[in-house]
Motif scaffolding. Structure first.
Motif, short mmCIF file in Angstrom:
data_model
loop_
_atom_site.label_atom_id
_atom_site.label_comp_id
_atom_site.label_asym_id
_atom_site.label_seq_id
_atom_site.Cartn_x
_atom_site.Cartn_y
_atom_site.Cartn_z
N GLU A 35 3.95 22.85 -44.43
CA GLU A 35 3.43 21.49 -44.22
C GLU A 35 2.27 21.23 -45.17
O GLU A 35 2.14 20.15 -45.72
N ARG A 85 3.60 20.44 -48.52
CA ARG A 85 4.23 19.12 -48.57
C ARG A 85 3.20 18.00 -48.64
O ARG A 85 3.51 16.93 -49.13
N THR A 86 1.99 18.22 -48.17
CA THR A 86 0.99 17.17 -48.21
C THR A 86 0.19 17.19 -49.51
O THR A 86 -0.59 16.30 -49.77
N SER A 139 4.17 14.55 -47.22
CA SER A 139 4.10 14.23 -45.79
C SER A 139 4.56 12.80 -45.56
O SER A 139 4.48 11.94 -46.47
#
Length: 195
Positions: free
Chosen positions: A4, A7-8, A46
């Protein structure tokens, strides 16, 4: 968790990446298929990242329309006369199939956006200049109606071309050459034709 976090991560020009992904979606499936969540997935960021740059779907479509009008104004500015502005109009639609439908559907974007207003004004001025350059006998008594006639011809032809409704009529001929021929049916140079 680390996936995560990856992905951000903001990579490069994320705004451009999202705009390009949106243009791909629109060209393939139309503006109705656009989703910020899907664009985030395509950009591998995100789901909140597109909203950071565009706020919402309408903001993204407004950016698409503003960019389209800016590109359109540039394309029209290089044309030497009204006929060639019409050809540039048709060429623009054919080479920017995602921008074109968004630009001309005002319910998709924010009509009061300053970038959109400025780009649209430049494009409108380029079209009006083409009509103003016609000899008086070639545009009739009302410049505004001559502009509507020219716009209708170019926009109608471009729309029919993009929706594959001209395939039979074109019979393999170059759409730009056919469009040039059609303009002669409406805008007759002074000294030629009846009246």
């Amino acid at each position: 968790m680390s996936n995560e976090r990856e992905r951000t991560y903001h990579h490069g020009d994320l705004r451009r990446v999202i705009l390009d992904a949106a243009l791909d979606v629109i060209a393939a499936n139309g503006p109705g298929a656009l989703s910020l969540r899907d664009l985030a997935r395509r950009a591998d960021v995100s789901h909140a990242a597109p909203a950071h740059h565009f706020k919402d779907r309408t903001g993204l479509l407004t950016a698409v329309a503003a960019e389209g009008y800016a590109l359109f104004a540039d394309a029209l500015a290089d044309a030497p006369d009204l006929r060639e502005r019409g050809v540039a109009y048709v060429r623009f639609a054919a080479t920017h199939p995602a921008h074109f439908p968004v630009m001309f559907q005002p319910d998709l974007h924010r009509a009061d956006d300053p970038d959109l207003l400025a780009a649209r004004a430049r494009a409108t001025e380029a079209l009006r200049a083409g009509v103003a350059d016609l000899p008086p006998g070639g545009r009739g008594e009302d410049d505004r109606l001559a502009g509507v006639a020219a716009w209708s011809l170019a926009h109608g032809f471009a729309t029919l071309l993009l929706s594959d409704n001209l395939s039979d009529a074109l019979e393999g001929r170059d759409p730009e050459a056919v469009f040039r021929s059609l303009t002669g049916l409406i805008f007759v140079p002074e000294g030629r034709g009846g009246g």
